[in-house]
Design a protein around this motif. Sequence first.
Motif, PDB file in Angstrom:
ATOM      1  N   LEU A   1       0.836  -1.199   0.000  1.00 14.61           N
ATOM      2  CA  LEU A   1       0.000   0.000   0.000  1.00 14.61           C
ATOM      3  C   LEU A   1       0.876   1.256   0.000  1.00 14.61           C
ATOM      4  CD1 LEU A   1      -2.800   1.413   0.390  1.00 14.61           C
ATOM      5  CD2 LEU A   1      -2.343   1.270   2.855  1.00 14.61           C
ATOM      6  N   PRO A   2       0.713   2.152  -0.967  1.00  6.32           N
ATOM      7  CA  PRO A   2       1.471   3.414  -0.922  1.00  6.32           C
ATOM      8  C   PRO A   2       0.982   4.300   0.228  1.00  6.32           C
ATOM      9  CG  PRO A   2       0.641   2.966  -3.137  1.00  6.32           C
ATOM     10  CD  PRO A   2      -0.064   2.022  -2.215  1.00  6.32           C
ATOM     11  N   LEU A   3       1.892   4.992   0.845  1.00 10.51           N
ATOM     12  CA  LEU A   3       1.534   6.002   1.835  1.00 10.51           C
ATOM     13  C   LEU A   3       1.228   7.288   1.098  1.00 10.51           C
ATOM     14  CD1 LEU A   3       1.380   7.220   4.697  1.00 10.51           C
ATOM     15  CD2 LEU A   3       3.867   7.485   4.611  1.00 10.51           C
ATOM     16  N   THR A   4       0.016   7.839   1.305  1.00 12.38           N
ATOM     17  CA  THR A   4      -0.407   9.056   0.608  1.00 12.38           C
ATOM     18  C   THR A   4      -0.600  10.172   1.622  1.00 12.38           C
ATOM     19  OG1 THR A   4      -1.584   7.649  -0.983  1.00 12.38           O
ATOM     20  CG2 THR A   4      -2.072  10.011  -1.029  1.00 12.38           C
ATOM     21  N   PRO A   5       0.441  10.965   1.896  1.00 14.73           N
ATOM     22  CA  PRO A   5       0.345  12.025   2.902  1.00 14.73           C
ATOM     23  C   PRO A   5      -0.237  13.312   2.329  1.00 14.73           C
ATOM     24  CG  PRO A   5       2.586  11.872   2.111  1.00 14.73           C
ATOM     25  CD  PRO A   5       1.812  10.838   1.355  1.00 14.73           C
TER      26      PRO A   5
ATOM     27  N   GLY B   1      -8.382  16.316   3.323  1.00 14.73           N
ATOM     28  CA  GLY B   1      -7.789  15.323   4.200  1.00 14.73           C
ATOM     29  C   GLY B   1      -8.562  15.019   5.462  1.00 14.73           C
ATOM     30  N   ARG B   2      -9.354  15.980   5.958  1.00 15.50           N
ATOM     31  CA  ARG B   2     -10.127  15.729   7.172  1.00 15.50           C
ATOM     32  C   ARG B   2     -11.322  14.819   6.912  1.00 15.50           C
ATOM     33  NH1 ARG B   2     -13.857  19.127   8.854  1.00 15.50           N
ATOM     34  NH2 ARG B   2     -12.854  20.906   7.855  1.00 15.50           N
ATOM     35  N   ALA B   3     -11.728  14.696   5.659  1.00 16.47           N
ATOM     36  CA  ALA B   3     -12.892  13.877   5.315  1.00 16.47           C
ATOM     37  C   ALA B   3     -12.536  12.482   4.822  1.00 16.47           C
ATOM     38  CB  ALA B   3     -13.728  14.592   4.246  1.00 16.47           C
TER      39      ALA B   3
ATOM     40  N   GLY C   1     -11.241  14.805  14.858  1.00 16.55           N
ATOM     41  CA  GLY C   1     -10.439  13.758  15.491  1.00 16.55           C
ATOM     42  C   GLY C   1     -10.089  12.694  14.470  1.00 16.55           C
ATOM     43  N   ILE C   2      -9.048  12.952  13.684  1.00 21.48           N
ATOM     44  CA  ILE C   2      -8.748  12.094  12.534  1.00 21.48           C
ATOM     45  C   ILE C   2      -7.409  11.375  12.726  1.00 21.48           C
ATOM     46  CG2 ILE C   2     -10.093  13.506  10.941  1.00 21.48           C
ATOM     47  CD1 ILE C   2      -7.432  14.734   9.983  1.00 21.48           C
TER      48      ILE C   2
END
Length: 369
Positions: free
Chosen positions: A27-31, A48-50, A228-229
Motif C-alpha cells: 500500500l502506498p503512503l499518501t500524505p 484530508g479531514r474527510a 479527530g482524525i
Amino acid sequence: MDSDPALLADMLHHRTGSLPAGSPVALPLTPASTYALPGTIDAPFTYGRAGGPTWSALEEALGVLEQAETVVLPSGMAAISAVLLTHLTRGDRVLLPSDGYYATRRLAEQFLTPVGVEVVLRPTAEYAQQDLDGFTVVLVETPSNPALDLCDIAEVSARAHAAGALVVVDNTTLTPLGQRPLELGADVVVASDTKAPNGHSDALLGHVATRRPDVLERVRQWRTLAGGIPGQLETWLVHRGLETLELRFDRMCSSALVLAERLEEHPATRDVVHPGLPSHPQHELASRQMARAGSLIGFALPDAETAERFLERARRVVSATSFGGVHTSAERRARWGDAVPEGFVRLSVGCEPTEELWADLEQALRGLG
C-alpha cells in the motif's frame, strides 16, 4: 467459534486483485491534505479531514475481517468516544463495565455525567444480572481488562435489544480473529488497533465497525466535524501490521495458553487467570464465544514490592502499559487504580519463542513465593 480462513485471505488481497500492471503491491503512503477538484466536488477524496486513500485501504481491510463497514479513528479511545458522544444526550442511561478499561470510565465521569447522562457501572461477570430496561447504550468489554472476566455477548445483546438499547462491544483484547461480537448480536464493535492489529508498538489507531448505517454515518460525521482524525503514517503502519496479524496472534495465543498453564502450577504465583484455562470460572463461555483465548494472562504475587521485583528480574519482558505487541510486556495494574490486588500482574505475551520466554519467567519468579 472459529476464524474463517477465507476472510483472512480476502483481507490480505483486498486491494491486490485490482492492481494495474506496474503498481506497487505494498500500500502506498499518501500524505495528502488537499485533492484536485477541477470543476466538481464529486470526487472520491476532497479534503484530508474527510478521507483519503490510505484511510480507505485500511477501512476496507478491517471491514473484510469484521464483515461490516468500518471507520478508523486516531486511537481506541477515539473510537469509544465517537460512539458514546454521538449516541448519548441528557437524560440517557449508559451501562459501562466497572472492571473494564479505566479510561472509558474516566471519559464518562468527566464528559458524560456533567451533561446529564446517567452512568451505571457493573462488573463484567454480573452483566447477566443487570436489568437493561431504560438504557440507551450498553457497552460490553469481554474479556475485561485487566482481570479477564467474561460476559455472554449474545445473551446481553438479546436483552438489550428487547429494551431498545444499542450494544457496543470493546473487542480490543481479542481482535476479529479471537472473537466476532457482530455475529453474536452486538450492534457496534470498537477496538484499539494500537494493540495486536498494529503489533509493533509504533502507532496509535482505533476503529468502529457496524452493520447499522445510521451509526456509521454519525461516527463518520463526528470524525470529520470534530476533527479527530488518524494520521496517514499511523494508518499505513497499522495496515502493514494487519497483514501479519494472523501469524502473530496465533503465536501469541498459543504461547499464552502454555505459559498460563505453567504459571498456574508455579509455587510463586496465585490466582492465575486466562480464559483458556479450565479453572477460569467462565471457561465454558469462552469456549463457545471465542475462537482464541487471547494473549493476556493475569496473576498475583504476594504484594506490590514482589511484583516489582519480578518485573525488574524478567529480562525478556518489557515493563510497559500497553499490550498486543511482538515484545512480551507486563505491568502491575493496581498502579493505575484498577480494582485488583496490589501484586496483580498483567502479562501480555508476545512473539518470542515460547520456551525461551518461559525460561525467563521462571528465573524471574525464582525465590519470590
